[in-house]
Write a protein that holds these residues in place. Structure first.
Motif, short mmCIF file in Angstrom:
data_model
loop_
_atom_site.label_atom_id
_atom_site.label_comp_id
_atom_site.label_asym_id
_atom_site.label_seq_id
_atom_site.Cartn_x
_atom_site.Cartn_y
_atom_site.Cartn_z
N ARG A 166 0.67 -1.05 0.08
CA ARG A 166 0.03 -0.11 0.06
C ARG A 166 0.85 1.32 -0.16
NH1 ARG A 166 -3.51 -1.57 5.31
NH2 ARG A 166 -1.10 -1.93 5.97
N SER A 182 2.08 4.04 1.65
CA SER A 182 2.17 4.49 3.11
C SER A 182 1.80 6.11 3.32
CB SER A 182 3.57 3.99 3.85
OG SER A 182 4.58 4.41 3.09
N LEU A 237 -1.69 6.74 3.60
CA LEU A 237 -2.45 6.08 4.77
C LEU A 237 -2.16 6.86 6.07
CD1 LEU A 237 -1.24 2.41 4.00
CD2 LEU A 237 -3.46 3.33 3.41
N THR A 238 -3.03 6.82 6.94
CA THR A 238 -3.03 7.27 8.24
C THR A 238 -2.20 6.52 9.27
OG1 THR A 238 -4.96 8.29 8.28
CG2 THR A 238 -4.25 8.18 10.43
N THR A 239 -1.07 7.02 9.91
CA THR A 239 -0.29 6.23 10.89
C THR A 239 -0.82 6.75 12.12
OG1 THR A 239 1.67 6.05 9.18
CG2 THR A 239 2.17 5.66 11.53
N ASP A 242 -6.98 0.10 6.69
CA ASP A 242 -6.31 1.13 5.93
C ASP A 242 -5.23 1.81 6.65
OD1 ASP A 242 -7.31 -0.18 3.73
OD2 ASP A 242 -8.77 1.29 3.37
N CYS A 243 -5.12 1.78 8.02
CA CYS A 243 -4.37 2.51 8.74
C CYS A 243 -3.15 1.76 9.08
CB CYS A 243 -4.94 2.74 10.15
SG CYS A 243 -6.06 4.03 10.16
N GLN A 253 -12.10 9.00 9.66
CA GLN A 253 -12.21 7.93 8.85
C GLN A 253 -13.41 7.26 9.69
OE1 GLN A 253 -9.13 5.25 7.88
NE2 GLN A 253 -7.89 7.13 7.43
#
Length: 133
Positions: free
Chosen positions: A5, A7, A10-12, A36-37, A130
């Motif tokens: 994915r 990165s 994406l939310t970390t 998806d995190c 989200q």
């Protein structure tokens, strides 16, 4: 295993707690709701600062009682490193004084650990913008 994915999109989320079982449980619980995190973990203040410097999470779940740091004071350090990051401060202690100190330190919210099963997912959803799956 390689994560294919993107990165950057994406939310970390960084989970900071000295109890490995709780960190792992929170990670699994949240990963089911937010697949998806990217979820990272740190067991102490030093690990949290290192993870924040390296991975720049958008959300930090910060325990108050850590072996090498006070999570409320650590929240101030995290916010100085990552001004846009949101920090949710967590503790088994609850009271107006704790909440005020956490928010004054730059915390976005405060959650009593007794409320994690019911309040954590909606709070994280609000913090990262989200909807859970």
């Amino acid at each position: 295993m390689t994560d294919t994915r993107d990165s950057k999109a994406l939310t970390t989320v960084l989970i900071v707690d000295d109890q490995a079982l709780l960190r792992n449980s929170m990670r699994n619980f949240l990963q089911d709701a937010f697949p998806d995190c990217i979820f990272l973990e740190a067991a102490d203040g030093a690990g949290a600062i290192e993870a924040c410097s390296t991975h720049r999470p958008q959300l930090v779940l910060m325990d108050v009682c850590l072996p090498d740091a006070n999570g409320i004071e650590l929240t101030t350090r995290v916010k100085s490193l990552l001004s846009d990051a949101r920090v949710i401060v967590m503790s088994y202690k609850f009271g107006e004084a704790y909440v005020k100190r956490a928010l004054a330190a730059g915390g976005w919210a405060y959650i009593c650990k007794d409320r994690l099963p019911t309040d954590l997912i909606p709070m994280v959803a609000d913090a990262i913008g989200q909807d859970p799956e």
